[in-house]
Design an enzyme around this catalytic site. Structure first.
Site, PDB file in Angstrom:
ATOM      1  N   HIS A   2       0.847  -1.201   0.000  1.00 51.13           N
ATOM      2  CA  HIS A   2       0.000   0.000   0.000  1.00 51.13           C
ATOM      3  C   HIS A   2       0.876   1.242   0.000  1.00 51.13           C
ATOM      4  O   HIS A   2       1.965   1.257   0.571  1.00 51.13           O
ATOM      5  CB  HIS A   2      -0.984   0.005   1.179  1.00 51.13           C
ATOM      6  N   ASP A  41      -0.391   4.439   0.828  1.00 50.99           N
ATOM      7  CA  ASP A  41      -0.791   5.461   1.791  1.00 50.99           C
ATOM      8  C   ASP A  41      -0.045   5.245   3.103  1.00 50.99           C
ATOM      9  O   ASP A  41       0.457   4.149   3.379  1.00 50.99           O
ATOM     10  CB  ASP A  41      -2.295   5.466   2.006  1.00 50.99           C
ATOM     11  N   ASP A  72       6.683   1.250   6.151  1.00 48.97           N
ATOM     12  CA  ASP A  72       5.263   0.882   6.085  1.00 48.97           C
ATOM     13  C   ASP A  72       4.498   1.846   5.185  1.00 48.97           C
ATOM     14  O   ASP A  72       4.052   2.885   5.631  1.00 48.97           O
ATOM     15  CB  ASP A  72       4.695   0.905   7.516  1.00 48.97           C
ATOM     16  N   GLU A 110      -5.083   1.595   3.053  1.00 50.60           N
ATOM     17  CA  GLU A 110      -4.903   0.565   4.080  1.00 50.60           C
ATOM     18  C   GLU A 110      -4.868   1.184   5.472  1.00 50.60           C
ATOM     19  O   GLU A 110      -5.394   0.608   6.424  1.00 50.60           O
ATOM     20  CB  GLU A 110      -3.617  -0.218   3.808  1.00 50.60           C
ATOM     21  N   GLU A 111      -4.270   2.361   5.588  1.00 53.55           N
ATOM     22  CA  GLU A 111      -4.107   2.961   6.909  1.00 53.55           C
ATOM     23  C   GLU A 111      -5.401   3.548   7.467  1.00 53.55           C
ATOM     24  O   GLU A 111      -5.433   3.974   8.624  1.00 53.55           O
ATOM     25  CB  GLU A 111      -3.025   4.046   6.866  1.00 53.55           C
ATOM     26  N   HIS A 140       4.168   3.581  12.303  1.00 51.98           N
ATOM     27  CA  HIS A 140       3.091   4.416  12.849  1.00 51.98           C
ATOM     28  C   HIS A 140       3.611   5.410  13.885  1.00 51.98           C
ATOM     29  O   HIS A 140       2.873   6.329  14.251  1.00 51.98           O
ATOM     30  CB  HIS A 140       1.955   3.598  13.475  1.00 51.98           C
TER      31      HIS A 140
END
Length: 433
Positions: free
Chosen positions: A74, A76, A107, A138-139, A403
């Site tokens: 992903h 995003d 990520d 996805e996030e 994150h």
């Protein structure tokens, strides 16, 4: 690898945060950048939207008799948070001590570039059919993924699916993720009064909502820290060497603070339920007044055993909260989000070739691991393509801090990730011959 890294850094400079409160033109720009990378490798590429953020699908047909492999990542990313917590600017990729720092550097833009690197290693002529699917939301929960799979599923059908969005066991030790916990997120709202009143005049016989909410939240664990909601599933994790010292180092658990729950650490991390209060709406300390607060609410994250049904778990949690509402307080429990877990049998020739590819790249045997986090799209792929072997692979390591502030990618490990995927395609091509 220098070219792969340069392209990774260019992607990382795009602040493709998919939350509504951020500039979505940057997510569009990120999708276009990914599409250009795939076109440059000779794939037929389209950008699709099904009510959400843009996803990129690239395809190259299989040679005669060869299988097709779907490669997922992903583009995003999570919000950067407070830039003061970063040692360098979050969207300016910066190398320090062999790690590349930046939001999305690991990520999951590293996942995107691992797929591109595997294609480049084969000189744009991979020995298998390749479809690359790079999601753009996805996030924020992959809300439109179900529609994408429904409308574009025939384009994504494959014999093996490589989902490059997990972690490895340690620096120098690759891993195949075979279990993921499911999740629900609920909002617990408590009301005790029609309006706020003076805490001196009415405090004593009249309960305030914050105290009632705290008692509800406290009921979710027993005195040892085990989840106290009756009926939730629980399992046992693989017997790998993971001690409390490593847990403390990787989690930054402070000295003197005990771990909670019972059973092995990995079971508590991977296969047992976990409940965490992640937010509370209540007056701030600096601006609070001497009043009984009439209402308060909390957001609660519940991680579930890999085989737990999220809706059944919600019913159990909601009933527990209602049963433990103190003093007749009015309580509402609202389902905010849900996602299924994942458990792979992880046996058969495709899994054997994946483990062999890891061993080729790292020079050491991989381990099968679970992950305590939830990746609901894996369950969605497993449901849509039940006959495909699903390989959840890692670009991260225990110090990636995805994150969080100072997210980073270990560059030497990333090179091995790229080699492993290129070798995997070669091995799967021979498997189909």
């Amino acid at each position: 690898m220098p070219g792969v890294r340069a392209d990774l850094e260019a992607l990382t400079r795009i602040p493709s945060v998919s939350l509504d409160s951020f500039d979505q033109a940057e997510v569009d720009r990120s999708a276009e950048a990914v599409a250009e990378l795939l076109r440059a490798e000779g794939l037929e590429v389209e950008i699709v939207r099904e009510g959400g953020r843009p996803a990129v699908i690239g395809h190259r047909p299989a040679p005669d008799g060869a299988p097709t492999v779907l490669l997922y990542a992903h583009h995003d990313v999570q919000p950067p948070g407070d830039e003061k917590d970063w040692d360098s600017k979050p969207f300016v990729p910066t190398e320090r001590d062999g790690r590349l720092y930046g939001r999305g550097a690991a990520d999951d833009k590293a996942g995107v570039m691992a797929h591109v690197a595997a294609l480049r290693a084969h000189g744009q002529q991979p020995p298998v059919g390749v479809t690359i699917f790079v999601e753009g939301e996805e996030e924020i929960g992959s809300d439109s993924l179900a529609t994408i799979l429904e409308k574009h599923g025939d384009k994504l059908r494959a014999d093996a699916i490589v989902l490059a969005d997990s972690t490895n066991w340690d620096i120098g030790t690759p891993a195949l993720t075979t279990t993921l916990r499911g999740m629900i997120r609920v909002v617990v709202s408590v009301q005790t009064l029609g309006h706020s009143v003076h805490s001196g005049m009415f405090g004593g016989p009249v309960p305030d909502a914050i105290t009632a909410l705290v008692r509800v939240l406290a009921s979710l664990h027993d005195d040892a820290g085990n989840v106290a909601v009756q009926g939730l599933s629980s399992g046992e994790a693989a017997d790998l060497d993971y001690d409390e010292a490593r847990l403390r180092a990787e989690s930054s658990l402070q000295e003197g603070v005990a771990t909670i729950g019972e059973g092995s650490i990995l079971s508590r991390l991977w296969t047992k339920p976990a409940i965490t209060t992640i937010g509370i709406d209540a007056p701030a300390v600096d601006t609070s007044s001497n009043t009984l607060v009439p209402s308060a609410r909390a957001k609660v994250s519940v991680r579930l055993a890999p085989d737990e049904d999220p809706r059944a778990a919600y019913d159990l949690v909601a009933q527990h909260v209602r049963d433990h509402a103190p003093w007749g307080a009015k309580v509402e429990v609202t389902l905010d989000d849900e996602g299924g877990g994942f458990s792979a049998d992880a046996q058969g020739p495709i899994y054997d070739e994946a483990r062999a590819a890891f061993a080729d790249a790292w020079g050491t045997e991989p381990v099968d691991i679970g992950v305590g986090g939830s990746i609901p799209f894996v369950a969605a792929f497993a449901e849509r393509f039940p006959d495909a072997a699903i390989l959840v692979t890692g670009v991260e390591d225990p110090d990636t801090r995805a994150h969080g502030a100072n997210e980073s990618l270990h560059l030497e490990e990333f090179a091995k990730v790229c080699v492993a995927e290129a070798v995997l395609l070669e091995r799967l091509g021979r498997l189909g011959s």
